[in-house]
Motif scaffolding. Structure first.
Motif, mmCIF file in Angstrom:
data_model
loop_
_atom_site.group_PDB
_atom_site.id
_atom_site.type_symbol
_atom_site.label_atom_id
_atom_site.label_comp_id
_atom_site.label_asym_id
_atom_site.label_seq_id
_atom_site.Cartn_x
_atom_site.Cartn_y
_atom_site.Cartn_z
ATOM 1 N N GLU A 144 0.830 -1.201 0.000
ATOM 2 C CA GLU A 144 0.000 0.000 0.000
ATOM 3 C C GLU A 144 0.867 1.256 0.000
ATOM 4 O OE1 GLU A 144 -2.632 -0.396 3.303
ATOM 5 O OE2 GLU A 144 -4.036 -1.649 2.177
ATOM 6 N N LEU A 145 1.983 1.187 0.759
ATOM 7 C CA LEU A 145 2.861 2.356 0.839
ATOM 8 C C LEU A 145 3.690 2.540 -0.430
ATOM 9 C CD1 LEU A 145 3.972 2.282 4.559
ATOM 10 C CD2 LEU A 145 2.236 3.667 3.469
ATOM 11 N N LYS A 146 3.613 1.567 -1.359
ATOM 12 C CA LYS A 146 4.251 1.760 -2.658
ATOM 13 C C LYS A 146 3.336 2.539 -3.579
ATOM 14 C CE LYS A 146 7.135 -2.378 -2.974
ATOM 15 N NZ LYS A 146 7.105 -3.773 -3.434
ATOM 16 N N GLY A 147 2.130 2.829 -3.096
ATOM 17 C CA GLY A 147 1.188 3.574 -3.916
ATOM 18 C C GLY A 147 0.488 2.718 -4.953
ATOM 19 N N LEU A 148 0.459 1.402 -4.747
ATOM 20 C CA LEU A 148 -0.259 0.541 -5.686
ATOM 21 C C LEU A 148 -1.759 0.745 -5.493
ATOM 22 C CD1 LEU A 148 1.698 -2.798 -5.254
ATOM 23 C CD2 LEU A 148 2.094 -0.963 -6.870
ATOM 24 N N SER A 149 -2.509 0.482 -6.558
ATOM 25 C CA SER A 149 -3.959 0.598 -6.420
ATOM 26 C C SER A 149 -4.445 -0.535 -5.531
ATOM 27 C CB SER A 149 -4.625 0.502 -7.784
ATOM 28 O OG SER A 149 -4.623 -0.840 -8.217
ATOM 29 N N ARG A 175 -2.103 -8.869 -6.619
ATOM 30 C CA ARG A 175 -0.679 -9.198 -6.784
ATOM 31 C C ARG A 175 -0.031 -9.663 -5.489
ATOM 32 N NH1 ARG A 175 2.368 -4.442 -9.573
ATOM 33 N NH2 ARG A 175 0.502 -3.629 -10.572
ATOM 34 N N HIS A 176 -0.449 -9.094 -4.352
ATOM 35 C CA HIS A 176 0.262 -9.408 -3.111
ATOM 36 C C HIS A 176 -0.511 -10.321 -2.170
ATOM 37 C CE1 HIS A 176 3.837 -6.930 -3.636
ATOM 38 N NE2 HIS A 176 3.051 -6.162 -4.363
ATOM 39 N N ARG A 189 -1.576 8.125 -4.235
ATOM 40 C CA ARG A 189 -0.854 7.020 -4.848
ATOM 41 C C ARG A 189 0.430 7.532 -5.482
ATOM 42 N NH1 ARG A 189 -5.423 4.285 -7.926
ATOM 43 N NH2 ARG A 189 -6.457 3.755 -5.979
ATOM 44 N N ARG A 236 2.896 8.122 -2.420
ATOM 45 C CA ARG A 236 3.432 6.913 -1.797
ATOM 46 C C ARG A 236 4.242 6.108 -2.798
ATOM 47 N NH1 ARG A 236 -2.278 5.014 0.847
ATOM 48 N NH2 ARG A 236 -2.398 6.618 2.463
ATOM 49 N N GLY A 237 5.419 5.725 -2.387
ATOM 50 C CA GLY A 237 6.235 4.866 -3.233
ATOM 51 C C GLY A 237 6.934 5.625 -4.345
ATOM 52 N N GLN A 291 9.801 -7.238 -6.167
ATOM 53 C CA GLN A 291 9.228 -6.332 -5.179
ATOM 54 C C GLN A 291 9.973 -5.004 -5.152
ATOM 55 O OE1 GLN A 291 7.918 -8.227 -1.508
ATOM 56 N NE2 GLN A 291 8.814 -10.138 -2.192
ATOM 57 N N GLU A 317 9.026 -2.764 -8.099
ATOM 58 C CA GLU A 317 7.585 -2.603 -8.310
ATOM 59 C C GLU A 317 7.148 -1.127 -8.315
ATOM 60 O OE1 GLU A 317 5.215 -4.774 -5.546
ATOM 61 O OE2 GLU A 317 3.475 -4.785 -6.878
ATOM 62 N N SER A 318 7.678 -0.345 -7.359
ATOM 63 C CA SER A 318 7.293 1.072 -7.292
ATOM 64 C C SER A 318 7.648 1.791 -8.590
ATOM 65 C CB SER A 318 8.015 1.770 -6.146
ATOM 66 O OG SER A 318 7.491 1.362 -4.936
ATOM 67 N N SER A 366 5.179 0.616 -11.342
ATOM 68 C CA SER A 366 3.771 0.993 -11.215
ATOM 69 C C SER A 366 3.582 2.496 -11.334
ATOM 70 C CB SER A 366 3.194 0.478 -9.903
ATOM 71 O OG SER A 366 3.726 1.206 -8.832
ATOM 72 N N HIS A 367 4.629 3.268 -11.027
ATOM 73 C CA HIS A 367 4.523 4.711 -11.204
ATOM 74 C C HIS A 367 5.039 5.149 -12.571
ATOM 75 C CE1 HIS A 367 3.205 5.493 -7.168
ATOM 76 N NE2 HIS A 367 4.202 4.812 -6.675
#
Lengths: 319, 549
Positions: free
Chosen positions: A221-226, A233-234, B95, B98-99, B122, B125-126, B129-130
Motif C-alpha cells: 500500500e505504501l508503494k502507492g499501488l492501487s 498481486r500481493h 498514490r 506513496r512509493g 518487489q 515494483e514502485s 507501477s509509477h
C-alpha cells in the motif's frame, strides 16, 4: 524442483493410492451387507430355490468374500467392471460414456464458477463491508441456502418454458455440434454454478482478508499501488493453498454430487446412471460408480494438497 | 508546477492524530495519540525522531505518507511535502505520493516482504507501477543499490526469495526498495532494532552511506539515541505524543536542555560493583553439550560455567549463539546429551521429569515476553499466589499477606491484588513475573532477555529492582541477554557465547578488559556509543566481519 519437494509429492500420491484402496474395501463391504440377494433380484420373486442356487453358483457368489473382492478389484484396475445384472451390458463402456458426459458438464460449470467465484471474492474484499460486499454475500448465501432442485425448476420454468431460450431437458448425442451441446447444458451449468459459487467465493474472501493483515500488504500500500493491485498481486498469491482446497472440494462436488441436477434435467451422466441402478439393485454398477466417485474425490483433493505444497515458496526454493 | 526552491521538503504544522479504541465491554471511544506536533525538514537532511513506545514516532512518520495503521486517523493540522498539502490530496494524488515521493523502511523487513515473490520483483515494483522507468533500468538501479548497500552477489541477489537471505540482508534489501524509485523522502522506522548488534552496525553504516550518496531526505525513527546520533543532522525528542526537545544532534547529545532528554542520554549509566565468587557454587555446569532432536550437531558445545551465591552470571551472545538453549538445558526442558549439572552440590537429573519438587522450586525462570507468560484470565493475586500454594501449601490470609509482601518488594503494592495482566504496563507485568519467581524462594533465577522488550528507562528500573532483590533475598541470577549495556549494569561474571561455544568466561572486570579475542572485540565495539562519529571510527578499526554476513 528440489528433491525433498518431489519426495513430499510422492508421499501425497502414495497416500492417495492407499486411501483409494481403503475406500474400495468400504464400497465392496458396503454392497455386501445390503439386504437382498443379487440372484434373487435378477430372477424375481417367482424363482425356484434351485434356480437361485444355480445362478449363485454361476455368478461365483458362493466364493469367499475376500477372493470375490480381489477378483473385482483386479478387474476394475484393468477397466473391467463386469456386466450389469439388469441388461447384461458391459459396465465399463456404459460408464465411459456417462462419465465423459458428467465431466463435460462439470468442466463447463467449473470454467464458469471458479473464475467468477474468485473474482467476486476479490471484489468483496476490495469493497469490504460496503454495499458490493454485502450484496455479493447476501446473494451467494441465498443461492447456497435454496435447494438446487428449487433453483433448477425455477430456471426451467422461466428460461426454458416461459422464454423458450433453451430446452428444458438436457439431452446430448454425438451428432450435436459443440454449440448445440453447450446450449443444451446451459441450464444445469447455471444451476451448478449457483450451488458451488458461494463456498468458493466466501473462502476466497475470508482467506484474502486474513492475508490483508500481513505487514507486506502495508508495504504494498505504501508503494502507492492501487487497492486492486495490492489484493491481486500481493494478497492472492499467498492465499492460494486454502482457496485451491475449497475449489477442489467443489470440483469434486460437481462430479460426485450432480445426482439431483442430472435427474432434474434428465442429463445422461453418472448421477442418473447410479440412481437408475440403485433402484434396480444392480450391485456391480453401484460398486463401479462408487469406485469412480471415490477416485475423483481423492484425485482432486490430492491435487489440492500437492498444489498447496508446490505453492509454498519455502518448499519450492529452499535455502 | 510549484516553485520547489522556496519549500521545505517536509513541513508539518499542528499535527494531531487520533484513533478509535475498541475495549472489550466498553463503547468505542476516540483517543488522541499525537497532540499538535510541528516539524520541518530540509531537502537532503536527516531528522531523528526519538522516544519510547507510545511516543507517537511511527505514527508521525507514517503520517508523511498520509497513512495510519489500523484505526489511526489524522485529525488536525497540515502536512506539506514539497509545499503540497497531502491531507487535501485525492486518492490518485496519494498514490502518486506513496512509493514515489515518499517511501518507507519498516522495522521488520522479514515480515514486510511478500514471501511468495522474488526480491527483485518487489524492489522494482514502485518504479514500474509509477511508470518512472523501464523494468531494465529499474533492475539496473536496484543492482547499483545492492552494490552500494554491500549486499552479496549484487547481480543475482534479486533472484532470491525473502526467506533465502538473512535478516540483516533483508533490512538492506528493504532500504534498496525504498531508494529505488529515487524518492525525495525516506521514512526509516526502527530499521536496525530487530537486528543483532554486530549486524546493526553494518546496516547502519550502509544506510548512512546510501543517504549521503543519493542526497535523499530522511526521517529516522528509533528508541535508541546512540543509533540516531550516528545518522541524523537534527533530533526531535518525543514523549506521549508531544515534542519535548528539538535541536542539532550535537546539542541534543552533548547539551540536552530537558530532564527527559537528559535521562535518555544518561540511560546506560547503571553501575554495579562486582560480587566476588564465594563458597560453594549454586550451579555448576561441566562439559555440557546438547542438541535438538533431528539435528546432527550440538547447539550447546562443551560448556563449563559456575554461578556462586548472590552472583549474577550474564550469558551474552547474538541470536543463534545457543544462549537460550543453555537455559533450556539448565531447566531440564532440553535434557543435556553429555556432561554434568551440579546444583547445590548435588548432581541434577538432566530431564525435567526426573527432578524433585524441591529442585524445581529452587530454580525459577523469568521470560522475555511477560504478557504471554501469565494467564490473562487470572488476577495478579492468583498468579503470584500459585507458587506459594504449590510449594509451601499456603492458604487464605497467610497467602494473601505474603503476596502483598512480594508486591511491596517489586514496588507495586497492595492495590494490584485484584488487577488483571491486561491492565498493567509492560514494565509492571515483568515485575509481577519477578514476584512470581521470588515467591518460590529460589536459589537461582534464570532471566531470559527479561528487559529486551522494554523501553530503555523501564528496563533500567527492572535492572535496579533485580539488583536490590538480589541483596535482600541472596538469590543468584543467570542473565541471558544480547545487550552489552545490560551486562555491564548487572553482571558479576560473564560468559560470551558464539556458535554454541563459550568463547570467553570470567569475572566482569576481566572479560570486559583487553586483550580481547576477536569475537568479543567485535561484540563490544559494535555497541553504539553515545557520541558523534562513533560509527566511522568503529568501522575503520574492525578486525572481524559480523556474523550476519
Amino acid at each position: 524442483m528440489p528433491t525433498h519437494l518431489i519426495l513430499l509429492v510422492i508421499q501425497r500420491f502414495a497416500l492417495g493410492v492407499l486411501l483409494l484402496l481403503a475406500s474400495s474395501v468400504l464400497i465392496f463391504a458396503g454392497t455386501q451387507i445390503l439386504p437382498g440377494d443379487v440372484a434373487q433380484a435378477v430372477l424375481g420373486q417367482a424363482a425356484t430355490p434351485e434356480a437361485i442356487a444355480n445362478l449363485r453358483e454361476e455368478m461365483g457368489l458362493n466364493e469367499p468374500a475376500v477372493s470375490r473382492y480381489l477378483s473385482w478389484l483386479l478387474g476394475a484396475l484393468q477397466g473391467d467392471f463386469g456386466t450389469a445384472l439388469t441388461n447384461g451390458a458391459d459396465i465399463g463402456s456404459a460408464i465411459a460414456k456417462r462419465l465423459s458426459n458428467t465431466l463435460f458438464l462439470a468442466f463447463w460449470a467449473a470454467l464458469v464458477s471458479v473464475p467468477l467465484a474468485i473474482l467476486l471474492g476479490l471484489i468483496a474484499v476490495r469493497f469490504r463491508n460496503r454495499w458490493p460486499d454485502r450484496l455479493i454475500s447476501a446473494v451467494s448465501l441465498a443461492t447456497i441456502s435454496v435447494p438446487e432442485f428449487v433453483i433448477g425448476y425455477l430456471f426451467m420454468f422461466f428460461v426454458a418454458v416461459k422464454l423458450r431460450w433453451v430446452p428444458s431437458v438436457s439431452m446430448l448425442n454425438d451428432s450435436m455440434s459443440l454449440g448445440q451441446k453447450l446450449q443444451s447444458i446451459a441450464l444445469p451449468v447455471i444451476v451448478l454454478t449457483f450451488v458451488v459459487l458461494a463456498h468458493m467465493m466466501r473462502m476466497t474472501r475470508a482467506t484474502i482478508l486474513n492475508v490483508m493483515e500481513a505487514p507486506y500488504i502495508e508495504t504494498a500500500e505504501l508503494k502507492g499501488l492501487s487497492r486492486f493491485a495490492v489484493i491481486s498481486r500481493h494478497a492472492l498469491p499467498n492465499a492460494v493453498a486454502p482457496i485451491v482446497n475449497v475449489v477442489m472440494l467443489n470440483l469434486a462436488y460437481l462430479v460426485v454430487g450432480v445426482v439431483v441436477v442430472e435427474v432434474i434435467f434428465v442429463y445422461p451422466g453418472m448421477g442418473q446412471y447410479l440412481v437408475d441402478h440403485v433402484a434396480k439393485r444392480d450391485i456391480p454398477v453401484v460398486q463401479a460408480a462408487g469406485l469412480i466417485f471415490a477416485s475423483v474425490y481423492i484425485l482432486l483433493n490430492m491435487t489440492a494438497d500437492i498444489i498447496g505444497i508446490v505453492a509454498n515458496p519455502r518448499l519450492r526454493h529452499p535455502k | 508546477m510549484r516553485d520547489s526552491v522556496t519549500h521545505s521538503l517536509v513541513d508539518i504544522r499542528g499535527l494531531k492524530i487520533g484513533a478509535t479504541v475498541f475495549a472489550p465491554g466498553e463503547k468505542p471511544r476516540d483517543i488522541e495519540i499525537v497532540h499538535g506536533v510541528d516539524l520541518t525538514l530540509e531537502k537532503g537532511k536527516v531528522l531523528g525522531l526519538i522516544g519510547e513506545s507510545g511516543a507517537g514516532k511511527s505514527t508521525i512518520g507514517l503520517s508523511t505518507l498520509a497513512y495510519g495503521r489500523g484505526g489511526i486517523k489524522i485529525t488536525g493540522g497540515e502536512i506539506f511535502i514539497n509545499g503540497e498539502d497531502i491531507l487535501k490530496d485525492s486518492t490518485s494524488d496519494l498514490r502518486n505520493l506513496r512509493g514515489r515521493k515518499v517511501t518507507y523502511v519498516s522495522q521488520s523487513a522479514a515480515a514486510s516482504f511478500n514471501p511468495s515473490k522474488r526480491l527483485m520483483d518487489q524492489i522494482v515494483e514502485s518504479c514500474l507501477s509509477h511508470g518512472l522507468c523501464s523494468r531494465k533500468d529499474a533492475e539496473r538501479r536496484a543492482i547499483r543499490l545492492f552494490e552500494k548497500l554491500g549486499l552479496p552477489e549484487p547481480e543475482t541477489f534479486g533472484n532470491r526469495y525473502p526467506h533465502q537471505v538473512s535478516g540483516g540482508q533483508l533490512q538492506r534489501a528493504m532500504t534498496a526498495m525504498a531508494l529505488c524509485p529515487e524518492p525525495d523522502l525516506v521514512i526509516f522506522d526502527e530499521p536496525t532494532t530487530a537486528l543483532d548488534v554486530t549486524t546493526q552496525i553494518d546496516v547502519l553504516a550502509s544506510i548512512k552511506e546510501a543517504i549521503r550518496e543519493t542526497g535523499v531526505g530522511a526521517i529516522y525513527i528509533t528508541h535508541d539515541l546512540a543509533v540516531v546520533a550516528q545518522v541524523s543532522d537534527h533530533i526531535m525528542v518525543l514523549q506521549h505524543g508531544r515534542m519535548v526537545e528539538y535541536g542539532t544532534t550535537d546539542q541534543i547529545i552533548n547539551n540536552p536542555c530537558e530532564d527527559y532528554t537528559r535521562a535518555l542520554v544518561s540511560i546506560r549509566s547503571t553501575i554495579h560493583d562486582e560480587t566476588p565468587s564465594r563458597g560453594q557454587p549454586v550451579l555448576k555446569l561441566e562439559n555440557v553439550s546438547a542438541r535438538y532432536r533431528g539435528l546432527n550437531f550440538d547447539v550447546v558445545k562443551n560448556v563449563s560455567v559456575e554461578i556462586h551465591p548472590s552472583q549474577t552470571l550474564a550469558v551474552v551472545g547474538e541470536s543463534g549463539s545457543g544462549k537460550s538453549t543453555l537455559a533450556r538445558v539448565m531447566t531440564g526442558l532440553l535434557p543435556a546429551r553429555d556432561g554434568t549439572i551440579t546444583f547445590n552440590g548435588d548432581i541434577l537429573p538432566t530431564a525435567l521429569e526426573d527432578r524433585s519438587k524441591e529442585q524445581l522450586r529452587e530454580l525459577q525462570m523469568i521470560y522475555q515476553m511477560a504478557d504471554v507468560a501469565m494467564n490473562p484470565r487470572q488476577t495478579i493475586e492468583t498468579i503470584i499466589g500459585r507458587p506459594l500454594e504449590f510449594y509451601f501449601g499456603m492458604k487464605g490470609a497467610e497467602k494473601r499477606a505474603r503476596v502483598v509482601e512480594l508486591l511491596d518488594e517489586i514496588e507495586l503494592g497492595e492495590g494490584f491484588l485484584k488487577r488483571y495482566p491486561a491492565e498493567l504496563s509492560g514494565g509492571q507485568k515483568q515485575r509481577v513475573c519477578i514476584a512470581r519467581a521470588l515467591a518460590a524462594k529460589p536459589r537461582l533465577i534464570i532471566c531470559d532477555e527479561v528487559t529486551s522488550a522494554l523501553d530503555p528507562l523501564v528496563a533500567d528500573g527492572i535492572l535496579k529492582l533485580l539488583l536490590n532483590l538480589q541483596e535482600i533475598e541472596q538469590v543468584s541470577y543467570l542473565f541471558i541477554t544480547h545487550d552489552i549495556a545490560t551486562v555491564r549494569a548487572i553482571a558479576d561474571m560473564i560468559a560470551v557465547m558464539y556458535q554454541g561455544n563459550v568463547v570467553r568466561y570470567g569475572a566482569k572486570s576481566k572479560v570486559l578488559s583487553p586483550p580481547f579475542d576477536d569475537y568479543t572485540d567485535l561484540l563490544l565495539s559494535s555497541v553504539p556509543d553515545m557520541r558523534l562519529g562513533w560509527l566511522e571510527d568503529v568501522i575503520s578499526t574492525r578486525k572481524m566481519d559480523s556474523a550476519g554476513n
